[in-house]
Design a protein around this motif. Structure first.
Motif, PDB file in Angstrom:
ATOM      1  N   SER A 146      -0.098  25.206 -18.393  1.00 45.95           N
ATOM      2  CA  SER A 146       1.330  24.945 -17.449  1.00 45.95           C
ATOM      3  C   SER A 146       1.352  24.280 -16.370  1.00 45.95           C
ATOM      4  O   SER A 146       2.417  23.704 -16.284  1.00 45.95           O
ATOM      5  CB  SER A 146       1.516  26.740 -17.760  1.00 45.95           C
ATOM      6  N   LEU A 147       0.637  24.932 -15.911  1.00 45.22           N
ATOM      7  CA  LEU A 147       0.659  23.626 -14.456  1.00 45.22           C
ATOM      8  C   LEU A 147       0.760  22.000 -15.131  1.00 45.22           C
ATOM      9  O   LEU A 147       1.638  21.810 -14.529  1.00 45.22           O
ATOM     10  CB  LEU A 147      -0.715  24.060 -13.397  1.00 45.22           C
ATOM     11  N   TRP A 148       0.025  21.183 -15.343  1.00 46.54           N
ATOM     12  CA  TRP A 148       0.259  19.916 -15.361  1.00 46.54           C
ATOM     13  C   TRP A 148       1.420  19.549 -16.793  1.00 46.54           C
ATOM     14  O   TRP A 148       2.085  18.297 -16.166  1.00 46.54           O
ATOM     15  CB  TRP A 148      -1.669  19.343 -16.325  1.00 46.54           C
ATOM     16  N   GLY A 149       1.984  20.066 -17.221  1.00 46.77           N
ATOM     17  CA  GLY A 149       3.013  20.613 -18.618  1.00 46.77           C
ATOM     18  C   GLY A 149       3.408  20.283 -17.632  1.00 46.77           C
ATOM     19  O   GLY A 149       5.215  19.203 -17.550  1.00 46.77           O
ATOM     20  N   ALA A 150       3.733  20.816 -16.312  1.00 50.38           N
ATOM     21  CA  ALA A 150       5.043  20.838 -15.479  1.00 50.38           C
ATOM     22  C   ALA A 150       5.637  19.636 -14.528  1.00 50.38           C
ATOM     23  O   ALA A 150       6.118  19.385 -14.586  1.00 50.38           O
ATOM     24  CB  ALA A 150       4.943  22.222 -14.767  1.00 50.38           C
ATOM     25  N   ARG A 209     -13.357  20.221 -22.906  1.00 54.54           N
ATOM     26  CA  ARG A 209     -13.042  21.625 -22.598  1.00 54.54           C
ATOM     27  C   ARG A 209     -11.832  22.272 -23.880  1.00 54.54           C
ATOM     28  O   ARG A 209     -11.105  21.109 -24.540  1.00 54.54           O
ATOM     29  CB  ARG A 209     -11.536  21.246 -21.382  1.00 54.54           C
ATOM     30  N   GLN A 210     -11.413  23.774 -23.791  1.00 49.44           N
ATOM     31  CA  GLN A 210     -10.766  24.103 -24.524  1.00 49.44           C
ATOM     32  C   GLN A 210      -8.956  24.019 -24.033  1.00 49.44           C
ATOM     33  O   GLN A 210      -8.984  24.129 -22.698  1.00 49.44           O
ATOM     34  CB  GLN A 210     -11.411  24.998 -24.683  1.00 49.44           C
ATOM     35  N   PRO A 211      -8.242  23.737 -25.177  1.00 49.38           N
ATOM     36  CA  PRO A 211      -6.744  24.223 -24.584  1.00 49.38           C
ATOM     37  C   PRO A 211      -6.761  25.537 -24.036  1.00 49.38           C
ATOM     38  O   PRO A 211      -7.555  26.352 -24.203  1.00 49.38           O
ATOM     39  CB  PRO A 211      -6.265  24.301 -25.654  1.00 49.38           C
ATOM     40  N   SER A 212      -5.337  24.907 -22.547  1.00 52.67           N
ATOM     41  CA  SER A 212      -5.778  26.029 -21.725  1.00 52.67           C
ATOM     42  C   SER A 212      -4.225  26.810 -21.060  1.00 52.67           C
ATOM     43  O   SER A 212      -3.716  25.995 -20.885  1.00 52.67           O
ATOM     44  CB  SER A 212      -6.902  26.169 -19.995  1.00 52.67           C
ATOM     45  N   SER A 213      -3.453  27.539 -20.990  1.00 49.83           N
ATOM     46  CA  SER A 213      -2.603  28.131 -20.974  1.00 49.83           C
ATOM     47  C   SER A 213      -2.186  27.356 -19.491  1.00 49.83           C
ATOM     48  O   SER A 213      -0.679  27.064 -19.564  1.00 49.83           O
ATOM     49  CB  SER A 213      -2.027  29.530 -21.325  1.00 49.83           C
ATOM     50  N   ARG A 214      -3.396  27.933 -18.672  1.00 48.23           N
ATOM     51  CA  ARG A 214      -3.030  28.349 -17.148  1.00 48.23           C
ATOM     52  C   ARG A 214      -3.095  26.453 -17.271  1.00 48.23           C
ATOM     53  O   ARG A 214      -2.082  26.123 -16.296  1.00 48.23           O
ATOM     54  CB  ARG A 214      -4.139  28.433 -16.493  1.00 48.23           C
ATOM     55  N   ARG A 215      -4.490  25.516 -17.258  1.00 52.41           N
ATOM     56  CA  ARG A 215      -3.936  24.271 -17.002  1.00 52.41           C
ATOM     57  C   ARG A 215      -2.843  24.049 -17.739  1.00 52.41           C
ATOM     58  O   ARG A 215      -2.048  23.051 -17.570  1.00 52.41           O
ATOM     59  CB  ARG A 215      -5.268  23.798 -16.882  1.00 52.41           C
TER      60      ARG A 215
END
Length: 249
Positions: free
Chosen positions: A134-138, A126-132
């Motif tokens: 942000s979710l998993w980072g939070a 996969r490619q890095p995603s701001s949506r994913r």
């Protein structure tokens, strides 16, 4: 100084070794630190004791991986992680530790089983995603704040990216180094950085730093395919341990 029995010191040394090995690149090993120490003290006290050791080990890890990290992964996951830490601070006296431990364990278990049963799904990076991110980072920031167990949510986001072994290790080191430095503020505000804990952490820090060097040597010789199999099985084992801890704690 915090009084530890012989068993307590042995477990504290093992926990410090786990932290150092992880900062040297053997991701997921550090998640064992708090559960190990929780055998002889409360999880809250264990988390407070280990945070200075984490931060000291971060220095060794950052030096080792000063050029080996993926900037896109950090930019997409760290903002969410900071929000997760803030949420953990705001709800520190509301959410029971056992509930968070169970959530972390279930997330990690689901991901590890999916990777083992259907490995073809992660064959295409996969490619890095701001949506994913942000979710998993939070989630990683929140669970890291509660019990230094941010590894499973972080890995759910990063492992499918199929980064080269050293880049994966370096990015993980940078991510949790920033997370740990941010956690200093709420941990100090909540009184978890007592002088007694800091004295014991100072004794344990050399053990962790030596382990950083050992981890660095190991991660550079382990083949990439084997590396991902090992961290998947490691994630499975740790997740089961966290679920058991939540059920019986």
């Amino acid at each position: 100084m915090l009084q530890l029995s012989t068993e307590g010191w042995l477990l504290a040394i093992l926990a410090s070794m786990a932290i150092g090995l992880a900062k040297g690149g053997l991701a997921m090993v550090a998640i064992l630190a708090v559960p190990i120490l929780s055998l002889v003290m409360s999880p809250v006290q264990a988390a407070g004791l280990m945070l200075p050791v984490y931060i000291a080990s971060d220095v060794g890890g950052l030096l080792a991986f000063r050029r080996d990290f993926d900037r896109r992964v950090l930019l997409t996951s760290l903002p969410g992680a900071v929000l997760g830490i803030g949420f953990g601070w705001a709800t520190a006296h509301v959410v029971p530790d056992r509930g968070v431990t169970m959530i972390v364990g279930l997330i990690g278990l689901a991901f590890a089983l999916n990777a083992l049963v259907r490995p073809d799904l992660s064959a295409e990076p996969r490619q890095p995603s701001s949506r994913r991110g942000s979710l998993w980072g939070a989630l990683a920031g929140y669970t890291s704040f509660v019990s230094h167990s941010g590894g499973p949510p972080y890995q759910v986001y990063v492992q499918p990216l199929r980064l080269p072994t050293v880049i994966f290790a370096g990015t993980t080191t940078w991510f949790f180094a920033v997370v740990n430095w941010v956690k200093l503020i709420p941990y100090a505000a909540l009184g978890q950085l007592s002088l007694a804990n800091l004295k014991v952490a100072a004794i344990l820090t050399p053990v962790a730093l030596v382990s950083v060097w050992i981890g660095l040597r190991l991660v550079r010789i382990i083949p990439q395919a084997l590396f991902y199999r090992l961290i998947t099985w490691g994630l499975l084992a740790v997740s089961l341990r966290l679920i058991w801890q939540a059920l019986t704690g």
